[in-house]
Design a protein around this motif. Structure first.
Motif, PDB file in Angstrom:
ATOM      1  N   ARG A   1      25.292   4.576  12.686  1.00 49.73           N
ATOM      2  CA  ARG A   1      24.925   3.496  13.603  1.00 49.73           C
ATOM      3  C   ARG A   1      25.352   2.148  13.056  1.00 49.73           C
ATOM      4  NH1 ARG A   1      19.115   4.873  15.847  1.00 49.73           N
ATOM      5  NH2 ARG A   1      19.103   2.609  15.947  1.00 49.73           N
ATOM      6  N   ARG A   2      25.435   1.174  13.953  1.00 51.48           N
ATOM      7  CA  ARG A   2      25.710  -0.192  13.516  1.00 51.48           C
ATOM      8  C   ARG A   2      24.471  -0.812  12.872  1.00 51.48           C
ATOM      9  NH1 ARG A   2      28.210  -5.301  17.008  1.00 51.48           N
ATOM     10  NH2 ARG A   2      28.154  -6.789  15.265  1.00 51.48           N
ATOM     11  N   GLU A   3      23.306  -0.505  13.416  1.00 58.11           N
ATOM     12  CA  GLU A   3      22.048  -1.001  12.847  1.00 58.11           C
ATOM     13  C   GLU A   3      21.173   0.189  12.487  1.00 58.11           C
ATOM     14  OE1 GLU A   3      20.019  -4.098  15.018  1.00 58.11           O
ATOM     15  OE2 GLU A   3      21.864  -4.659  16.050  1.00 58.11           O
ATOM     16  N   ASP A   4      20.592   0.136  11.293  1.00 58.77           N
ATOM     17  CA  ASP A   4      19.744   1.229  10.848  1.00 58.77           C
ATOM     18  C   ASP A   4      18.737   0.692   9.842  1.00 58.77           C
ATOM     19  OD1 ASP A   4      18.793   3.843  10.772  1.00 58.77           O
ATOM     20  OD2 ASP A   4      20.815   4.702  10.598  1.00 58.77           O
ATOM     21  N   SER A   5      17.733   1.492   9.541  1.00 58.73           N
ATOM     22  CA  SER A   5      16.722   1.078   8.572  1.00 58.73           C
ATOM     23  C   SER A   5      16.196   2.294   7.832  1.00 58.73           C
ATOM     24  CB  SER A   5      15.565   0.342   9.260  1.00 58.73           C
ATOM     25  OG  SER A   5      14.893   1.204  10.162  1.00 58.73           O
ATOM     26  N   TRP A   6      15.742   2.052   6.595  1.00 55.57           N
ATOM     27  CA  TRP A   6      15.214   3.129   5.766  1.00 55.57           C
ATOM     28  C   TRP A   6      14.068   2.587   4.913  1.00 55.57           C
ATOM     29  CZ3 TRP A   6      20.438   1.786   5.858  1.00 55.57           C
ATOM     30  CH2 TRP A   6      21.271   2.655   6.576  1.00 55.57           C
ATOM     31  N   VAL A   7      13.245   3.493   4.451  1.00 58.24           N
ATOM     32  CA  VAL A   7      12.158   3.158   3.532  1.00 58.24           C
ATOM     33  C   VAL A   7      12.587   3.563   2.126  1.00 58.24           C
ATOM     34  CG1 VAL A   7       9.779   3.632   2.863  1.00 58.24           C
ATOM     35  CG2 VAL A   7      10.371   3.396   5.289  1.00 58.24           C
ATOM     36  N   ILE A   8      12.548   2.601   1.213  1.00 52.14           N
ATOM     37  CA  ILE A   8      12.927   2.840  -0.177  1.00 52.14           C
ATOM     38  C   ILE A   8      11.653   2.943  -1.006  1.00 52.14           C
ATOM     39  CG2 ILE A   8      14.326   2.024  -2.117  1.00 52.14           C
ATOM     40  CD1 ILE A   8      15.925   2.441   0.488  1.00 52.14           C
ATOM     41  N   SER A   9      11.403   4.083  -1.570  1.00 49.20           N
ATOM     42  CA  SER A   9      10.206   4.270  -2.386  1.00 49.20           C
ATOM     43  C   SER A   9      10.347   3.535  -3.714  1.00 49.20           C
ATOM     44  CB  SER A   9       9.979   5.768  -2.635  1.00 49.20           C
ATOM     45  OG  SER A   9       8.873   5.975  -3.486  1.00 49.20           O
TER      46      SER A   9
ATOM     47  N   PRO B   1       0.811  -1.226   0.000  1.00 50.42           N
ATOM     48  CA  PRO B   1       0.000   0.000   0.000  1.00 50.42           C
ATOM     49  C   PRO B   1       0.840   1.270   0.000  1.00 50.42           C
ATOM     50  CG  PRO B   1      -0.857  -1.578   1.594  1.00 50.42           C
ATOM     51  CD  PRO B   1       0.471  -2.096   1.137  1.00 50.42           C
ATOM     52  N   GLY B   2       2.002   1.227   0.646  1.00 48.18           N
ATOM     53  CA  GLY B   2       2.870   2.391   0.704  1.00 48.18           C
ATOM     54  C   GLY B   2       3.809   2.523  -0.469  1.00 48.18           C
ATOM     55  N   ALA B   3       3.739   1.595  -1.421  1.00 46.86           N
ATOM     56  CA  ALA B   3       4.603   1.604  -2.610  1.00 46.86           C
ATOM     57  C   ALA B   3       6.065   1.745  -2.209  1.00 46.86           C
ATOM     58  CB  ALA B   3       4.192   2.723  -3.567  1.00 46.86           C
ATOM     59  N   ALA B   4       6.498   0.878  -1.298  1.00 46.54           N
ATOM     60  CA  ALA B   4       7.845   1.012  -0.757  1.00 46.54           C
ATOM     61  C   ALA B   4       8.373  -0.331  -0.282  1.00 46.54           C
ATOM     62  CB  ALA B   4       7.843   2.009   0.394  1.00 46.54           C
ATOM     63  N   VAL B   5       9.660  -0.342  -0.018  1.00 46.47           N
ATOM     64  CA  VAL B   5      10.346  -1.477   0.605  1.00 46.47           C
ATOM     65  C   VAL B   5      11.170  -0.922   1.758  1.00 46.47           C
ATOM     66  CG1 VAL B   5      12.105  -3.252   0.311  1.00 46.47           C
ATOM     67  CG2 VAL B   5      10.473  -2.810  -1.525  1.00 46.47           C
ATOM     68  N   GLN B   6      11.077  -1.557   2.901  1.00 55.46           N
ATOM     69  CA  GLN B   6      11.935  -1.170   4.020  1.00 55.46           C
ATOM     70  C   GLN B   6      13.157  -2.068   4.041  1.00 55.46           C
ATOM     71  OE1 GLN B   6      10.306  -1.553   7.964  1.00 55.46           O
ATOM     72  NE2 GLN B   6      11.931  -0.368   8.907  1.00 55.46           N
ATOM     73  N   ILE B   7      14.321  -1.470   4.214  1.00 52.44           N
ATOM     74  CA  ILE B   7      15.556  -2.234   4.357  1.00 52.44           C
ATOM     75  C   ILE B   7      16.115  -2.002   5.753  1.00 52.44           C
ATOM     76  CG2 ILE B   7      16.929  -0.372   3.284  1.00 52.44           C
ATOM     77  CD1 ILE B   7      18.922  -2.516   2.395  1.00 52.44           C
ATOM     78  N   GLU B   8      16.490  -3.072   6.413  1.00 56.64           N
ATOM     79  CA  GLU B   8      17.200  -3.010   7.686  1.00 56.64           C
ATOM     80  C   GLU B   8      18.617  -3.504   7.434  1.00 56.64           C
ATOM     81  OE1 GLU B   8      15.047  -5.053  10.834  1.00 56.64           O
ATOM     82  OE2 GLU B   8      13.192  -4.733   9.689  1.00 56.64           O
ATOM     83  N   VAL B   9      19.594  -2.754   7.923  1.00 62.35           N
ATOM     84  CA  VAL B   9      21.004  -3.055   7.686  1.00 62.35           C
ATOM     85  C   VAL B   9      21.717  -3.193   9.015  1.00 62.35           C
ATOM     86  CG1 VAL B   9      23.186  -2.164   6.762  1.00 62.35           C
ATOM     87  CG2 VAL B   9      21.073  -1.885   5.452  1.00 62.35           C
ATOM     88  N   GLU B  10      22.510  -4.242   9.141  1.00 66.04           N
ATOM     89  CA  GLU B  10      23.407  -4.386  10.289  1.00 66.04           C
ATOM     90  C   GLU B  10      24.836  -4.433   9.775  1.00 66.04           C
ATOM     91  OE1 GLU B  10      24.680  -7.548  13.799  1.00 66.04           O
ATOM     92  OE2 GLU B  10      22.743  -7.791  12.782  1.00 66.04           O
ATOM     93  N   LEU B  11      25.700  -3.573  10.319  1.00 70.97           N
ATOM     94  CA  LEU B  11      27.110  -3.555   9.961  1.00 70.97           C
ATOM     95  C   LEU B  11      27.905  -4.417  10.932  1.00 70.97           C
ATOM     96  CD1 LEU B  11      27.575   0.267   9.235  1.00 70.97           C
ATOM     97  CD2 LEU B  11      26.852  -1.543   7.665  1.00 70.97           C
ATOM     98  N   SER B  12      29.141  -4.712  10.578  1.00 68.97           N
ATOM     99  CA  SER B  12      29.994  -5.544  11.427  1.00 68.97           C
ATOM    100  C   SER B  12      30.376  -4.846  12.728  1.00 68.97           C
ATOM    101  CB  SER B  12      31.256  -5.937  10.661  1.00 68.97           C
ATOM    102  OG  SER B  12      31.927  -4.776  10.181  1.00 68.97           O
ATOM    103  N   ARG B  13      30.369  -3.535  12.724  1.00 69.10           N
ATOM    104  CA  ARG B  13      30.646  -2.741  13.926  1.00 69.10           C
ATOM    105  C   ARG B  13      30.113  -1.334  13.687  1.00 69.10           C
ATOM    106  NH1 ARG B  13      34.611   0.753  12.541  1.00 69.10           N
ATOM    107  NH2 ARG B  13      36.162   0.113  10.981  1.00 69.10           N
ATOM    108  N   ARG B  14      30.116  -0.546  14.739  1.00 72.54           N
ATOM    109  CA  ARG B  14      29.705   0.851  14.591  1.00 72.54           C
ATOM    110  C   ARG B  14      30.787   1.612  13.836  1.00 72.54           C
ATOM    111  NH1 ARG B  14      27.641   5.032  19.321  1.00 72.54           N
ATOM    112  NH2 ARG B  14      27.273   6.815  17.924  1.00 72.54           N
ATOM    113  N   PRO B  15      30.422   2.381  12.792  1.00 70.85           N
ATOM    114  CA  PRO B  15      31.437   3.117  12.028  1.00 70.85           C
ATOM    115  C   PRO B  15      32.016   4.268  12.849  1.00 70.85           C
ATOM    116  CG  PRO B  15      29.237   3.657  11.238  1.00 70.85           C
ATOM    117  CD  PRO B  15      29.075   2.539  12.222  1.00 70.85           C
TER     118      PRO B  15
END
Length: 618
Positions: A243-251, A203-217
């Motif tokens: 951040r080490r873990e973050d998430s975004w919405v990709i339209s 419904p939101g015409a989007a994809v959410q991505i969650e990313v975890e890095l190996s450590r905090r940059p």
């Protein structure tokens, strides 16, 4: 190191982690040194530094109980050791790390690299990764040693259908000890992408991505995401994070158009997958790049129906033990995983309930690519205790984390038939356990239905799955004739010897499905063992029984799906539609035609069938 093909386009399916693919990796399948440790003296005797005890060999990743392992020891001791000298295809350079990955080791693992302990893991069905960089010997071969411990008599270990006896009995099969999924090495940047997760929002015409890095940059980094379908780029977005873990919405603008949705959405009939490229950058410099894929689809429940992409769908599933005579829980080859999916589809099923097993992620990738729905189920333990609950919960969290980006996975099942929670009717703690796992799973993933305890004694569930091995279609028709009849089943007339619902569950429009049905075997010869729920004397009789029971379910105005027991013969359970070597008992086209009838509970199926018939040539 070898370079696999693109995640979606891969034809061999060898790459062990299909949702996060790098271009190079080193496969450690093959011959390892092997030793059994009946008296558990290896650690104190220093076997991690001594090649002497490894007088036998084993072919990894096949368990030592299996024929393909080359060991073929059904009564394997509880402690086994593996050893291998590995020449690295590429050593880690400055600013790089060497990661050692295990798909699954049953049940507890400890690992050494060049005599240095590098870590361990508990849980026989889920992956783990160890950073072995500090233990690497430059310019030489690396000696890897693995100790695995798996006690057959420990009923608090999640074990699924692995038998505690030497010879399989009842519905339990040969044990699987030690390494049973791929082992592999990978050189990565010091700061790299450790985990990705995708959630589609139609419904939101989007994809959410969650990313975890190996450590905090140490400073802000950029993550660029490119989604494409073939050569068509659908979305490009660059995100900044500290951040080490973050998430975004990709339209994904194309999803806003209804006609485009029909082209882009994933389904068993049209398993469209979007390629995903994710690049990690620091100060404009690329650090890491991985490929993945996304399936755009939604699942849910409403008014007694299972919803798929917003529409009612009747599920035609098959119980899949995914067990092979020559290799047990391990697949005999990567191609065998693909073939298992193809066989289920050829028979006309649109889903598999992988039973009492966490399957190799390459199997889920083929379900994604070929279009097969999956119910993801936790292998059960058998004795209730705080230790059991801690073990099962910890491993279940890893299962959900590993599998929740696969579009094929549409339902979570943490418990089955009260295994391990045998006294939920009388003991409040056991009822709380199934309810707690339901809510914990929903807290991790609110996008899929969760079943607290499939089969009976549901506490809190989004689908009321019932196991009904009715001997005839007539009894199925009587029990599920209408809403009143189903209310009696859920109330005081369950098909099994246990009540269907515990406590006073809230009715939220849960679908009712027969999630185990049939179980019919061909009657064995006098020299054959047999286990099943019913037996017939001929292929024609087997086909007729299948038709009678499936027709009865399809004719119910209220049932929302079925799961036939089962896909293949497994050990002494000879109630498969296929033999153990994957040959059909009933002609494939006969099974497919029976399953293809429209379900009365989903009127749109009959309308669609009529339209297809009208369009068919004379």
């Amino acid at each position: 190191m070898r370079a696999p093909e693109r995640a979606i386009g891969s034809t061999d399916g060898d790459y062990p982690r299909p949702l996060l693919v790098r271009p190079t990796w080193q496969d450690l399948s093959g011959t390892w040194g092997f030793a059994t440790d009946s008296h558990d003296q290896g650690r104190s005797a220093g076997w991690h530094q001594d090649p002497g005890p490894f007088t036998h060999t084993i072919t990894v990743p096949y368990p030592p109980e299996s024929e393909l392992s080359g060991v073929h020891e059904p009564d394997c001791p509880p402690v086994v050791w593996y050893r291998r000298s590995v020449p690295l295809d590429r050593e880690p350079g400055p600013g790089e790390r060497l990661l050692l990955h295990f798909g699954a080791v049953d049940y507890q693992a400890q690992v050494w690299c060049n005599g240095v302990y590098v870590g361990g893991h508990e849980g026989g069905h889920t992956p783990f990764t160890l950073d072995v960089t500090e233990a690497v010997v430059a310019g030489g071969e690396q000696v890897l040693v693995v100790r695995a411990e798996d006690h057959r008599e420990d009923a608090t270990q999640p074990r699924g259908k692995q038998d505690w006896r030497t010879q399989p009995h009842g519905v339990w099969y040969q044990r699987t000890t030690g390494i049973w999924q791929p082992v592999w090495l990978e050189v990565v940047p010091d700061l790299h992408l450790r985990r990705l997760h995708w959630t589609s929002d139609i419904p939101g015409a989007a994809v959410q991505i969650e990313v975890e890095l190996s450590r905090r940059p140490e400073s802000a980094v950029e993550v660029q995401v490119v989604l494409s379908l073939g050569e068509e780029v659908l979305a490009v977005q660059t995100c900044r994070s500290e951040r080490r873990e973050d998430s975004w919405v990709i339209s994904v603008p194309a999803l806003r158009h209804q006609l485009e949705q029909s082209r882009l959405l994933w389904s068993p009939e049209q398993p469209t997958l979007l390629d995903a490229r994710v690049e990690l950058r620091a100060q404009g410099r690329p650090l890491d790049v991985v490929s993945s894929y996304v399936g755009l689809r939604s699942v849910g429940i409403r008014d007694g129906r299972f919803l798929f992409n917003g529409h009612p769908r009747f599920l035609r599933m098959v119980l899949a033990q995914n067990y092979w005579p020559e290799s047990h829980l391990a697949a005999p080859s990567a191609d065998a995983l693909r073939r298992e999916v193809e066989l289920a589809k050829e028979l006309g099923f649109d889903g598999v309930r992988v039973h009492q097993k966490v399957e190799d992620p390459r199997f889920l990738a083929w379900c994604d690519r070929l279009g097969m729905l999956v119910w993801d189920e936790m292998p059960s333990a058998f004795e209730y205790s705080p230790t059991m609950l801690e073990r099962l919960t910890s491993e279940w969290l890893e299962v959900v984390a590993r599998d929740r980006s696969h579009p094929c996975v549409v339902t979570w099942v943490p418990f089955n038939e009260s295994w391990g929670v045998w006294h939920g009717l009388d003991i409040a703690e056991q009822r709380h356990a199934t309810t707690a796992l339901y809510h914990l799973t929903k807290a991790l993933d609110a996008t899929r239905p969760v079943i607290s305890n499939d089969g009976w004694e549901h506490t809190e569930s989004d689908i009321w799955g019932l196991h009904d091995y009715a001997p005839s279609g007539e009894s199925v028709r009587e029990r599920y004739a209408d809403r009143d009849a189903i209310a009696r089943v859920l109330g005081d007339r369950p098909p099994a010897r246990r009540v269907a619902l515990l406590g006073d569950p809230v009715h939220r429009g849960q679908p009712v499905m027969l999630t185990e049905l049939g179980g019919t075997s061909l009657r064995p010869r006098p020299d054959q063992s047999w286990h099943g729920y019913d037996a017939v004397d001929s292929v024609d009789a087997l086909a007729e029984t299948f038709r009678e029971l499936v027709d009865a379910v399809l004719d119910s105005p209220e049932l929302a799906g079925l799961c036939w027991t089962q896909l293949t013969d497994t050990e002494q359970e000879r109630n498969g539609l296929l033999t153990a070597d994957r040959q059909p008992k009933v002609p494939v086209e006969v099974v497919r035609k029976i399953l293809g009838r429209p379900a009365r509970s989903v009127p749109a199926e009959a309308i669609d069938a009529a339209r297809r018939a009208a369009r068919a040539p004379e």
